[in-house]
Structures are given as structure tokens and as C-alpha cells.
Write a protein that holds these residues in place. Structure first.
Motif, PDB file in Angstrom:
ATOM      1  N   GLN A 173      -5.307  -7.460  62.590  1.00  0.00           N
ATOM      2  CA  GLN A 173      -6.638  -6.701  62.555  1.00  0.00           C
ATOM      3  C   GLN A 173      -6.326  -5.593  62.581  1.00  0.00           C
ATOM      4  OE1 GLN A 173      -9.842  -8.214  62.281  1.00  0.00           O
ATOM      5  NE2 GLN A 173     -10.409  -5.819  62.125  1.00  0.00           N
ATOM      6  N   MET A 174      -5.507  -4.966  63.480  1.00  0.00           N
ATOM      7  CA  MET A 174      -5.153  -3.622  63.708  1.00  0.00           C
ATOM      8  C   MET A 174      -4.702  -2.849  62.260  1.00  0.00           C
ATOM      9  SD  MET A 174      -3.141  -1.411  66.365  1.00  0.00           S
ATOM     10  CE  MET A 174      -3.917  -2.120  67.751  1.00  0.00           C
ATOM     11  N   MET A 175      -3.934  -3.472  61.638  1.00  0.00           N
ATOM     12  CA  MET A 175      -3.226  -3.088  60.291  1.00  0.00           C
ATOM     13  C   MET A 175      -4.511  -2.988  59.373  1.00  0.00           C
ATOM     14  SD  MET A 175      -0.680  -4.813  58.043  1.00  0.00           S
ATOM     15  CE  MET A 175      -1.391  -6.477  57.778  1.00  0.00           C
ATOM     16  N   LEU A 176      -5.379  -3.895  59.433  1.00  0.00           N
ATOM     17  CA  LEU A 176      -6.639  -4.040  58.588  1.00  0.00           C
ATOM     18  C   LEU A 176      -7.511  -2.637  58.991  1.00  0.00           C
ATOM     19  CD1 LEU A 176      -8.327  -5.032  56.024  1.00  0.00           C
ATOM     20  CD2 LEU A 176      -9.560  -6.535  58.111  1.00  0.00           C
ATOM     21  N   ASP A 177      -7.512  -2.497  59.948  1.00  0.00           N
ATOM     22  CA  ASP A 177      -8.624  -1.441  60.535  1.00  0.00           C
ATOM     23  C   ASP A 177      -8.199   0.001  60.055  1.00  0.00           C
ATOM     24  OD1 ASP A 177     -10.313  -3.258  61.435  1.00  0.00           O
ATOM     25  OD2 ASP A 177      -9.585  -3.061  63.528  1.00  0.00           O
ATOM     26  N   ARG A 178      -6.630   0.039  60.186  1.00  0.00           N
ATOM     27  CA  ARG A 178      -6.122   1.368  60.079  1.00  0.00           C
ATOM     28  C   ARG A 178      -6.142   1.752  58.295  1.00  0.00           C
ATOM     29  NH1 ARG A 178      -6.560   5.390  63.049  1.00  0.00           N
ATOM     30  NH2 ARG A 178      -4.525   6.256  62.010  1.00  0.00           N
TER      31      ARG A 178
ATOM     32  N   GLN B  75       1.775 -14.871  50.687  1.00  0.00           N
ATOM     33  CA  GLN B  75       1.853 -14.490  52.343  1.00  0.00           C
ATOM     34  C   GLN B  75       0.596 -14.868  52.748  1.00  0.00           C
ATOM     35  OE1 GLN B  75       4.447 -10.585  52.396  1.00  0.00           O
ATOM     36  NE2 GLN B  75       3.698 -10.577  50.377  1.00  0.00           N
ATOM     37  N   GLN B  76       0.439 -15.680  53.595  1.00  0.00           N
ATOM     38  CA  GLN B  76      -0.804 -16.004  54.382  1.00  0.00           C
ATOM     39  C   GLN B  76      -1.354 -15.043  54.815  1.00  0.00           C
ATOM     40  OE1 GLN B  76      -0.526 -19.363  56.816  1.00  0.00           O
ATOM     41  NE2 GLN B  76      -2.523 -19.366  57.351  1.00  0.00           N
ATOM     42  N   GLU B  77      -0.617 -14.070  55.785  1.00  0.00           N
ATOM     43  CA  GLU B  77      -1.392 -13.050  56.525  1.00  0.00           C
ATOM     44  C   GLU B  77      -1.741 -11.872  55.564  1.00  0.00           C
ATOM     45  OE1 GLU B  77       0.408  -9.759  59.381  1.00  0.00           O
ATOM     46  OE2 GLU B  77       0.355 -11.869  60.097  1.00  0.00           O
ATOM     47  N   VAL B  78      -1.082 -11.531  54.732  1.00  0.00           N
ATOM     48  CA  VAL B  78      -1.387 -10.618  53.432  1.00  0.00           C
ATOM     49  C   VAL B  78      -2.598 -11.124  52.760  1.00  0.00           C
ATOM     50  CG1 VAL B  78      -0.565  -9.255  51.506  1.00  0.00           C
ATOM     51  CG2 VAL B  78       1.079  -9.913  53.568  1.00  0.00           C
TER      52      VAL B  78
ATOM     53  N   SER C 135      -5.889  -8.964  52.325  1.00  0.00           N
ATOM     54  CA  SER C 135      -6.557  -8.539  51.268  1.00  0.00           C
ATOM     55  C   SER C 135      -7.813  -9.043  51.023  1.00  0.00           C
ATOM     56  CB  SER C 135      -5.413  -9.325  49.962  1.00  0.00           C
ATOM     57  OG  SER C 135      -5.783  -8.894  48.747  1.00  0.00           O
ATOM     58  N   LYS C 136      -7.972 -10.255  51.307  1.00  0.00           N
ATOM     59  CA  LYS C 136      -9.510 -10.623  51.096  1.00  0.00           C
ATOM     60  C   LYS C 136     -10.510  -9.824  51.751  1.00  0.00           C
ATOM     61  CE  LYS C 136      -8.630 -15.471  50.031  1.00  0.00           C
ATOM     62  NZ  LYS C 136      -8.754 -17.044  50.624  1.00  0.00           N
ATOM     63  N   ARG C 137     -10.115  -9.374  52.925  1.00  0.00           N
ATOM     64  CA  ARG C 137     -11.052  -8.548  53.853  1.00  0.00           C
ATOM     65  C   ARG C 137     -11.131  -7.120  53.233  1.00  0.00           C
ATOM     66  NH1 ARG C 137      -9.017  -9.504  59.924  1.00  0.00           N
ATOM     67  NH2 ARG C 137      -7.136 -10.111  58.666  1.00  0.00           N
ATOM     68  N   LEU C 138      -9.922  -6.557  52.668  1.00  0.00           N
ATOM     69  CA  LEU C 138     -10.072  -5.294  52.067  1.00  0.00           C
ATOM     70  C   LEU C 138     -11.152  -5.250  50.770  1.00  0.00           C
ATOM     71  CD1 LEU C 138      -6.453  -3.968  52.635  1.00  0.00           C
ATOM     72  CD2 LEU C 138      -8.618  -2.967  53.434  1.00  0.00           C
ATOM     73  N   MET C 139     -10.882  -6.427  50.118  1.00  0.00           N
ATOM     74  CA  MET C 139     -11.591  -6.817  48.843  1.00  0.00           C
ATOM     75  C   MET C 139     -12.942  -6.847  49.031  1.00  0.00           C
ATOM     76  SD  MET C 139      -9.813  -5.897  46.045  1.00  0.00           S
ATOM     77  CE  MET C 139     -10.862  -6.694  44.882  1.00  0.00           C
ATOM     78  N   LYS C 140     -13.425  -7.379  50.298  1.00  0.00           N
ATOM     79  CA  LYS C 140     -14.852  -7.798  50.350  1.00  0.00           C
ATOM     80  C   LYS C 140     -15.645  -6.885  50.237  1.00  0.00           C
ATOM     81  CE  LYS C 140     -17.568  -9.884  54.036  1.00  0.00           C
ATOM     82  NZ  LYS C 140     -17.400 -10.303  55.316  1.00  0.00           N
TER      83      LYS C 140
ATOM     84  N   LEU D 146      -3.551  -5.006  45.529  1.00  0.00           N
ATOM     85  CA  LEU D 146      -4.014  -6.522  46.012  1.00  0.00           C
ATOM     86  C   LEU D 146      -4.202  -7.529  45.016  1.00  0.00           C
ATOM     87  CD1 LEU D 146      -6.933  -4.879  48.399  1.00  0.00           C
ATOM     88  CD2 LEU D 146      -4.600  -5.682  48.989  1.00  0.00           C
ATOM     89  N   SER D 147      -4.006  -7.164  43.668  1.00  0.00           N
ATOM     90  CA  SER D 147      -3.847  -8.375  42.563  1.00  0.00           C
ATOM     91  C   SER D 147      -2.751  -8.859  42.327  1.00  0.00           C
ATOM     92  CB  SER D 147      -4.507  -7.607  41.383  1.00  0.00           C
ATOM     93  OG  SER D 147      -3.883  -6.657  40.873  1.00  0.00           O
ATOM     94  N   ASP D 148      -1.547  -8.076  43.088  1.00  0.00           N
ATOM     95  CA  ASP D 148      -0.293  -8.418  42.895  1.00  0.00           C
ATOM     96  C   ASP D 148       0.098  -9.761  43.182  1.00  0.00           C
ATOM     97  OD1 ASP D 148       3.002  -8.725  43.627  1.00  0.00           O
ATOM     98  OD2 ASP D 148       2.700  -6.755  42.801  1.00  0.00           O
TER      99      ASP D 148
END
Length: 362
Positions: free
Chosen positions: A281-286, A327-330, A334-339, A319-321
């Protein structure tokens, strides 16, 4: 930067126009250049150097293709920009392979190898034996040829003196990063943290790993190559472009690269800047915050719509790679960044998948 009225000199204002230029000019001409370097690499006498040179071209072709997108802004100048970007990125990818897969962990060796990148962007620099501290040395002139190719095309950029100080700053930072991230594993993080204390005043809002990521990108250099291809570029314009790309657009580029490479780096024992967050979550936020900063920076320079497309293209490309789905976490990040992605990002996402499926098949 004052683009001429001729549409070929204008930054594409839409994703459709940009991708049309990419398919028609950029991809075919990049591959022609890479084919030339592949044939040269096949003649390298030392088997290990030959192996790494060929592997870097085979597995990192998309680095050159992505970098050469900047030539889509100045189509008449692409005959300078594309060979220059491909040669420079090929040096970067080749040395990355040498340092990643080397039996050496000697920082002095890595620094001398990367002196070639500093010399490549300085048309007055004289060549040296970049392998002097390296176990394998006989490359048949491959690295020297890459360096002199860069110098030759740089001499044809009319405004290069204005961008040179900024390019040299980026390349020096890149060299430092490559040295510190490839030395003995137990020394890497302390060396990077010590290095960051010297530079953190430049980017106090970034964490050390995010600053380090910014230094690992070649996009700022490529944008400055493009700027230098325009006549009468002023020093303040070069400074503005530099500040728009470093650190945020550059940091986003490499953080996304590390995001999708986490499993690969874990297996290879390689340092990964996404591993320095407390949780996903912190990684996503940053990363999301860096995207926000990058978008804001893109509005500060001419042709801002093109630079916003670069940002959306980076997100779409990485994110299309296929590595994301493995990788489950990635995949979750990725889904949250693409939302709620803008249409431009979705357009580039579809195109990135199509290119991988149809244009990388042998």
C-alpha cells in the motif's frame, strides 16, 4: 522550444498521431539500427563480452524503442536522433548486463566502464580503454564504436552546448548509481545511503530509493537530445526541460521498471528499489504521488501534451508487461494504478500489448 510550422517538426498532440509516427517511422528505424549493432556484436572476439552484448540487444530492445519515441517530435531530425538514442541506450544496456552478470564487484571497474557513457555525450572526449580493470577486455572495438557514433551524431545537434551541462549531470548521477548498486551486496545499501546524503537537498521530498531510481533513467538525456536538435535553444529553456524531467518523470520510469522486476531481481540477488517500502500500500501510494508530481512537471514546458503522453505511455508500457500477471502483489498494485485510467493510458496499454504480441514474434 519553437517548433516550425511544418507538422513534421511538431510534437504530436494526440495519442493516435504519436502512435502513427511510432509504427511508421520509429519502430522500423530503431530495429534497423539495432540490426547493425547486432551484426557488430557478433564479431566481438571475447565470448563473454559477445554474449552480454548480444543478450542486451535481444532482451532490452524495447528500451531503444521507447527512448526513440522522442524522435517522433522532430521527424526530419530523426536520422540524427534515432541512431544517437539507439547507440547511447545500447551502451547503457550492454554495461548493465556486464555489471549485473559480472564475476567482478569492483566499483573502480564499473566506474571506468561507465566512463564510456560520459565520453559518449562529450564530443570532445578522447577514447580510453574502458576495460582496463575488467577481466574480459577484447571486444573488437565494439564499445569504442558505440561511443564514437554518439559523438558523431551529437556534433550535428545545433543547440547541444546549451544542454551539455544538464546531460553531464544526469550521466554522472547515472554512473554513480551503477557503481553503487553493483558492488558487493552488503556494501550496496550503505553506499547508496551515503551517496543520497550528498544529493538529498536536491529532492528532499523523495525517499532515498526514489531519488536513486530517478538517476537510473535515460529519458532526461533523450529529451535533452531532442531539445538540442532545435536551433537557437536558450540555456534557460534547457534548464526548464531538465527540471521537468528530473526527478519525477525519471523516477516514475525506473520505479515502474523495478515494480515489474521484483521476482526476477529476487532470484538474481539484484537490488530492487520497490523493496524498501513497508508494504504494498505504501509502495502504491508513493508511486501514485510520483505520477502526480510528474504530471504537474509536464505542464511547465512547451508541448506539454506530448510529455503527458510520455507519462501515460510509461504506465501503460510497464503495467501491460506479462511479468505483471506472474506476480500476485504486482498484479494487485497494477490494477489499482490502472483504475480510472484516462483514455490515453488505455490506448497506449492496448498498443503496448499489440506490439509485444505481433512485433516481437520471430
Amino acid at each position: 522550444m519553437n517548433y516550425k510550422e511544418d507538422r513534421r517538426y511538431q510534437a504530436p498532440r494526440s495519442a493516435v498521431v504519436l502512435m502513427n509516427r511510432v509504427y511508421k517511422y520509429i519502430l522500423p528505424e530503431v530495429r534497423t539500427e539495432l540490426d547493425k549493432w547486432r551484426e557488430t556484436a557478433k564479431l566481438i572476439p571475447d565470448p563473454e563480452l559477445r554474449k552480454q552484448a548480444l543478450a542486451s540487444i535481444a532482451t532490452k530492445q524495447f528500451h531503444c524503442e521507447g527512448g526513440a519515441v522522442y524522435a517522433a517530435v522532430n521527424l526530419p531530425g530523426r536520422h540524427i536522433l534515432i541512431p544517437l538514442i539507439v547507440a547511447y541506450q545500447t551502451i547503457s544496456d550492454y554495461l548493465d548486463n556486464l555489471c549485473d552478470r559480472s564475476t567482478s564487484m569492483d566499483g573502480d571497474d564499473f566506474r571506468l566502464l561507465h566512463q564510456s557513457m560520459l565520453d559518449a555525450v562529450d564530443p570532445s572526449a578522447e577514447l580510453v580503454n574502458y576495460y582496463a580493470l575488467h577481466q574480459e577486455q577484447n571486444d573488437g572495438g565494439y564499445l569504442h564504436a558505440l561511443v564514437t557514433t554518439c559523438q558523431t551524431y551529437i556534433r550535428q545537434l545545433p543547440s547541444y552546448p546549451s544542454v551539455l551541462p544538464y546531460i553531464q549531470d544526469l550521466v554522472k548521477l547515472y554512473t554513480d548509481l551503477q557503481v553503487y548498486k553493483h558492488i558487493r551486496p552488503e556494501l550496496r545499501e550503505p553506499a547508496l545511503l551515503k551517496w543520497w546524503t550528498i544529493h538529498k537537498h536536491r529532492t528532499p521530498h523523495l525517499q532515498w530509493n526514489e531519488f536513486a531510481a530517478a538517476t537510473g533513467s535515460t529519458l532526461g538525456v533523450f529529451m535533452l537530445f531532442l531539445a538540442a536538435s532545435q536551433p537557437r535553444l536558450h540555456d534557460d529553456e534547457a534548464s526548464q526541460i531538465y527540471a521537468a524531467y528530473f526527478p519525477h518523470i525519471c523516477s516514475l520510469h525506473i520505479m515502474l521498471d523495478y515494480l515489474i522486476d521484483q521476482d526476477e531481481d529476487r532470484i538474481g540477488g539484484d537490488l530492487n528499489f520497490c523493496n524498501y517500502y513497508d508494504n504494498s500500500q505504501m509502495m502504491l501510494d508513493r508511486i501514485a504521488k510520483i505520477v502526480e508530481w510528474a504530471r504537474k512537471d509536464a505542464t511547465t514546458i512547451p508541448a506539454s501534451s506530448f510529455h503527458r503522453m510520455i507519462i501515460e505511455g510509461l504506465l501503460a508500457l510497464y503495467l501491460s508487461d506479462p511479468k505483471v500477471s506472474e506476480q500476485q502483489e504486482v498484479r494487485a498494485v497494477s490494477k489499482r494504478l490502472m483504475k480510472k485510467s484516462p483514455m490515453t493510458r488505455l490506448f497506449f496499454f492496448v498498443n503496448s500489448r499489440w506490439i509485444r504480441k505481433h512485433m516481437y514474434e520471430k
